[in-house]
Each structure stands twice: as C-alpha cells, then as structure tokens.
Design a protein around this motif. Structure first.
Motif, PDB file in Angstrom:
ATOM      1  N   LEU A  47     -18.563 -15.925   5.136  1.00 32.97           N
ATOM      2  CA  LEU A  47     -18.777 -14.740   4.311  1.00 32.97           C
ATOM      3  C   LEU A  47     -17.649 -14.513   3.306  1.00 32.97           C
ATOM      4  O   LEU A  47     -17.905 -14.073   2.183  1.00 32.97           O
ATOM      5  N   CYS A  48     -16.426 -14.807   3.693  1.00 28.44           N
ATOM      6  CA  CYS A  48     -15.297 -14.585   2.793  1.00 28.44           C
ATOM      7  C   CYS A  48     -15.058 -15.764   1.860  1.00 28.44           C
ATOM      8  O   CYS A  48     -14.305 -15.647   0.892  1.00 28.44           O
ATOM      9  N   GLU A  49     -15.670 -16.906   2.172  1.00 31.89           N
ATOM     10  CA  GLU A  49     -15.516 -18.120   1.375  1.00 31.89           C
ATOM     11  C   GLU A  49     -14.043 -18.447   1.128  1.00 31.89           C
ATOM     12  O   GLU A  49     -13.596 -18.586  -0.007  1.00 31.89           O
ATOM     13  N   GLY A  50     -13.316 -18.581   2.204  1.00 30.93           N
ATOM     14  CA  GLY A  50     -11.897 -18.913   2.100  1.00 30.93           C
ATOM     15  C   GLY A  50     -11.352 -19.386   3.431  1.00 30.93           C
ATOM     16  O   GLY A  50     -12.103 -19.588   4.395  1.00 30.93           O
ATOM     17  N   TRP A  51     -10.075 -19.587   3.470  1.00 30.83           N
ATOM     18  CA  TRP A  51      -9.347 -19.994   4.666  1.00 30.83           C
ATOM     19  C   TRP A  51      -9.864 -21.319   5.238  1.00 30.83           C
ATOM     20  O   TRP A  51      -9.965 -21.508   6.446  1.00 30.83           O
ATOM     21  N   TYR A  52     -10.200 -22.236   4.348  1.00 28.59           N
ATOM     22  CA  TYR A  52     -10.751 -23.524   4.789  1.00 28.59           C
ATOM     23  C   TYR A  52      -9.700 -24.378   5.484  1.00 28.59           C
ATOM     24  O   TYR A  52     -10.025 -25.130   6.401  1.00 28.59           O
ATOM     25  N   ILE A  53      -8.460 -24.264   5.057  1.00 20.52           N
ATOM     26  CA  ILE A  53      -7.380 -25.015   5.722  1.00 20.52           C
ATOM     27  C   ILE A  53      -7.189 -24.503   7.141  1.00 20.52           C
ATOM     28  O   ILE A  53      -6.987 -25.278   8.074  1.00 20.52           O
ATOM     29  N   VAL A  54      -7.263 -23.194   7.332  1.00 17.79           N
ATOM     30  CA  VAL A  54      -7.160 -22.620   8.673  1.00 17.79           C
ATOM     31  C   VAL A  54      -8.320 -23.114   9.534  1.00 17.79           C
ATOM     32  O   VAL A  54      -8.124 -23.516  10.692  1.00 17.79           O
ATOM     33  N   CYS A  55      -9.504 -23.134   8.974  1.00 21.39           N
ATOM     34  CA  CYS A  55     -10.690 -23.593   9.706  1.00 21.39           C
ATOM     35  C   CYS A  55     -10.568 -25.077  10.057  1.00 21.39           C
ATOM     36  O   CYS A  55     -10.882 -25.495  11.177  1.00 21.39           O
ATOM     37  N   TYR A  56     -10.087 -25.881   9.127  1.00 16.05           N
ATOM     38  CA  TYR A  56      -9.914 -27.318   9.366  1.00 16.05           C
ATOM     39  C   TYR A  56      -8.868 -27.561  10.453  1.00 16.05           C
ATOM     40  O   TYR A  56      -9.077 -28.366  11.361  1.00 16.05           O
ATOM     41  N   THR A  57      -7.773 -26.853  10.398  1.00 17.18           N
ATOM     42  CA  THR A  57      -6.721 -26.980  11.404  1.00 17.18           C
ATOM     43  C   THR A  57      -7.238 -26.581  12.777  1.00 17.18           C
ATOM     44  O   THR A  57      -6.969 -27.254  13.786  1.00 17.18           O
TER      45      THR A  57
ATOM     46  N   ILE B 199      -5.881 -17.007  17.233  1.00 17.28           N
ATOM     47  CA  ILE B 199      -4.832 -17.244  16.227  1.00 17.28           C
ATOM     48  C   ILE B 199      -5.457 -17.558  14.874  1.00 17.28           C
ATOM     49  O   ILE B 199      -5.009 -17.046  13.834  1.00 17.28           O
ATOM     50  N   ALA B 200      -6.507 -18.392  14.858  1.00 17.95           N
ATOM     51  CA  ALA B 200      -7.174 -18.711  13.594  1.00 17.95           C
ATOM     52  C   ALA B 200      -7.820 -17.467  12.992  1.00 17.95           C
ATOM     53  O   ALA B 200      -7.772 -17.266  11.770  1.00 17.95           O
ATOM     54  N   LEU B 201      -8.409 -16.640  13.838  1.00 23.39           N
ATOM     55  CA  LEU B 201      -9.028 -15.403  13.354  1.00 23.39           C
ATOM     56  C   LEU B 201      -7.980 -14.466  12.757  1.00 23.39           C
ATOM     57  O   LEU B 201      -8.193 -13.875  11.694  1.00 23.39           O
ATOM     58  N   VAL B 202      -6.831 -14.361  13.408  1.00 21.80           N
ATOM     59  CA  VAL B 202      -5.743 -13.520  12.883  1.00 21.80           C
ATOM     60  C   VAL B 202      -5.203 -14.096  11.579  1.00 21.80           C
ATOM     61  O   VAL B 202      -4.933 -13.360  10.631  1.00 21.80           O
ATOM     62  N   CYS B 203      -5.050 -15.428  11.518  1.00 24.57           N
ATOM     63  CA  CYS B 203      -4.563 -16.055  10.284  1.00 24.57           C
ATOM     64  C   CYS B 203      -5.527 -15.819   9.125  1.00 24.57           C
ATOM     65  O   CYS B 203      -5.096 -15.737   7.971  1.00 24.57           O
ATOM     66  N   SER B 204      -6.813 -15.698   9.431  1.00 28.74           N
ATOM     67  CA  SER B 204      -7.788 -15.470   8.356  1.00 28.74           C
ATOM     68  C   SER B 204      -7.746 -14.037   7.826  1.00 28.74           C
ATOM     69  O   SER B 204      -8.471 -13.717   6.884  1.00 28.74           O
ATOM     70  N   LEU B 205      -6.917 -13.207   8.397  1.00 29.00           N
ATOM     71  CA  LEU B 205      -6.765 -11.838   7.900  1.00 29.00           C
ATOM     72  C   LEU B 205      -5.698 -11.729   6.819  1.00 29.00           C
ATOM     73  O   LEU B 205      -5.604 -10.694   6.154  1.00 29.00           O
ATOM     74  N   PHE B 206      -4.885 -12.769   6.640  1.00 28.75           N
ATOM     75  CA  PHE B 206      -3.786 -12.731   5.681  1.00 28.75           C
ATOM     76  C   PHE B 206      -4.043 -13.694   4.530  1.00 28.75           C
ATOM     77  O   PHE B 206      -4.346 -14.866   4.736  1.00 28.75           O
ATOM     78  N   ARG B 207      -3.888 -13.208   3.319  1.00 28.22           N
ATOM     79  CA  ARG B 207      -4.134 -14.006   2.119  1.00 28.22           C
ATOM     80  C   ARG B 207      -3.169 -15.181   1.984  1.00 28.22           C
ATOM     81  O   ARG B 207      -3.481 -16.161   1.322  1.00 28.22           O
ATOM     82  N   VAL B 208      -2.026 -15.113   2.599  1.00 21.43           N
ATOM     83  CA  VAL B 208      -1.039 -16.187   2.466  1.00 21.43           C
ATOM     84  C   VAL B 208      -1.568 -17.504   3.047  1.00 21.43           C
ATOM     85  O   VAL B 208      -1.171 -18.582   2.605  1.00 21.43           O
ATOM     86  N   PHE B 209      -2.497 -17.428   3.987  1.00 25.09           N
ATOM     87  CA  PHE B 209      -3.064 -18.626   4.596  1.00 25.09           C
ATOM     88  C   PHE B 209      -4.312 -19.125   3.870  1.00 25.09           C
ATOM     89  O   PHE B 209      -4.876 -20.142   4.263  1.00 25.09           O
ATOM     90  N   ASP B 210      -4.737 -18.411   2.845  1.00 24.88           N
ATOM     91  CA  ASP B 210      -5.925 -18.817   2.090  1.00 24.88           C
ATOM     92  C   ASP B 210      -5.497 -19.747   0.959  1.00 24.88           C
ATOM     93  O   ASP B 210      -5.405 -19.361  -0.196  1.00 24.88           O
ATOM     94  N   ILE B 211      -5.267 -20.995   1.292  1.00 28.21           N
ATOM     95  CA  ILE B 211      -4.834 -21.999   0.326  1.00 28.21           C
ATOM     96  C   ILE B 211      -6.073 -22.578  -0.347  1.00 28.21           C
ATOM     97  O   ILE B 211      -7.002 -23.023   0.335  1.00 28.21           O
ATOM     98  N   PRO B 212      -6.104 -22.592  -1.683  1.00 37.42           N
ATOM     99  CA  PRO B 212      -7.289 -23.110  -2.356  1.00 37.42           C
ATOM    100  C   PRO B 212      -7.431 -24.627  -2.132  1.00 37.42           C
ATOM    101  O   PRO B 212      -6.489 -25.381  -2.322  1.00 37.42           O
ATOM    102  N   VAL B 213      -8.624 -25.017  -1.714  1.00 42.93           N
ATOM    103  CA  VAL B 213      -8.896 -26.427  -1.434  1.00 42.93           C
ATOM    104  C   VAL B 213     -10.396 -26.661  -1.631  1.00 42.93           C
ATOM    105  O   VAL B 213     -11.197 -25.736  -1.478  1.00 42.93           O
ATOM    106  N   PHE B 214     -10.754 -27.894  -1.971  1.00 42.10           N
ATOM    107  CA  PHE B 214     -12.160 -28.255  -2.131  1.00 42.10           C
ATOM    108  C   PHE B 214     -12.708 -28.547  -0.743  1.00 42.10           C
ATOM    109  O   PHE B 214     -12.484 -29.604  -0.171  1.00 42.10           O
ATOM    110  N   TRP B 215     -13.433 -27.583  -0.165  1.00 39.38           N
ATOM    111  CA  TRP B 215     -13.822 -27.647   1.239  1.00 39.38           C
ATOM    112  C   TRP B 215     -14.748 -28.809   1.603  1.00 39.38           C
ATOM    113  O   TRP B 215     -14.690 -29.286   2.732  1.00 39.38           O
ATOM    114  N   PRO B 216     -15.633 -29.314   0.725  1.00 38.22           N
ATOM    115  CA  PRO B 216     -16.481 -30.434   1.159  1.00 38.22           C
ATOM    116  C   PRO B 216     -15.684 -31.682   1.557  1.00 38.22           C
ATOM    117  O   PRO B 216     -16.093 -32.425   2.457  1.00 38.22           O
TER     118      PRO B 216
END
Length: 185
Positions: free
Chosen positions: A53-63, A129-146
């Motif tokens: 829904l937020c379309e972000g935090w792909y690095i957090v999700c990948y990790t 921890i991943a859910l908490v990290c997704s609350l902070f913009r500092v962890f939303d690193i722009p990346v091409f998610w595919p």
C-alpha cells in the motif's frame, strides 16, 4: 554518586522484571504452536500489506525475506550434517582406523539445526523489526523493486534445489508427514 548508583540499581531491577515477564509470556505461548504461527502470519500479512500500500521500503522487505530464507534453511537442515559425517568416515576408512559394522543403517532421529520454537521466535522478531523499520522514512531507500524480486526468486530457487538434493542424497525428511503419533485421540 549514591544517587546514580540508586538509579542504576532501580533500572537493573526494572530490566530484570521486564525480562522475567517476557520469558513468562514465551513459556505460556510455547505449547500453542498453531496460534503462535497464526499470529506471526498475521504480522507478516500486515507487513506485506504495508509494503504494497505504501509502495516503499523494498530494501527492508528484501532484507526481511533473505533473513526468513536463511532461517528456513537452518530449520530444514539437520543439526549433524550427514555429508560431514560421511567425509569423516571416509577419511577414517582410508587411514584404517574405522570399523565397518551394520550399525551404519541404524535409525537416527532428525534433529534440526534450528528448532521450531526458535524459528518461530526469530521470524516473529524479524517481522516486528521490519514492520517498525517501515515506519521510518530513513529506511525507504529508492530501488527498482522488480530486480530485487527476481534476484530473490532466483536465490530461493537455487538454494531450495540444493537443499532438496541434499535431503534426497542423505535420505532424510525434515517433516513429520506420515510418521506415527502416539497419545492422540
């Protein structure tokens, strides 16, 4: 100086009380496997929903996904690796120090490298921890998610293929499917 020691002692007491409470809840949850995993799946669903829904935090999700994959591999791997035992036996046979016997075909139960409770606990902690990290913009690193998704699928496929080949080669099954269970009605 005495006041600092007094605060330090109070903090130590509060920390010990918090640790005991946490351990008590873990002890209460231990026998309830289905409910524990259901709660963890709900947390995972909430995390995935947040990512979509937020379309972000792909690095957090990948990790997070890589962490869960590494724990899954530990869960599926025996504690005592048969390939290492076989190499040791082959070296002993070559040196003439090993004794060959019929004991080699003896039943040995499957003991996991990572027990189910530890797997659940680490998966739940990682998800929180991943859910908490997704609350902070500092962890939303722009990346091409595919690219991350394709890389994870390839990594998962290759890793699981190797694990399944290992399971077939050394003839072990890490699941209780089809095994007799006693004491149930």
């Amino acid at each position: 100086m005495e006041r600092v020691d007094q605060y330090r002692d109070q903090a130590a007491v509060q920390w010990a009380r918090l640790r005991n409470t946490y351990q008590r809840y873990l002890d209460i949850a231990t026998p309830h496997t289905v409910y524990r995993w259901a709660a963890t799946y709900v947390l995972m669903f909430l995390f995935a929903l947040r990512i979509v829904l937020c379309e972000g935090w792909y690095i957090v999700c990948y990790t997070w996904a890589i962490y869960l994959l590494s724990m899954l591999l530990q869960f599926l791997t025996p504690k005592f690796d048969p390939s290492l035992e076989q190499e040791y036996e082959n070296e002993s046979i070559e040196e003439g120090t090993a004794k060959m016997s019929d004991k080699d075909e003896e039943f040995r139960p499957f003991i996991r490298r990572l027990p189910e409770f530890r797997f659940w606990l680490n998966a739940t902690r990682g998800t929180v921890i991943a859910l908490v990290c997704s609350l902070f913009r500092v962890f939303d690193i722009p990346v091409f998610w595919p690219i991350l998704l394709i890389y994870f699928v390839i990594l998962f496929t290759l890793t699981m293929r190797r694990q399944i080949q290992h399971m077939i080669k050394y003839r072990y099954l890490p699941f209780d499917i089809g095994k007799a269970r006693y004491g149930r009605k």
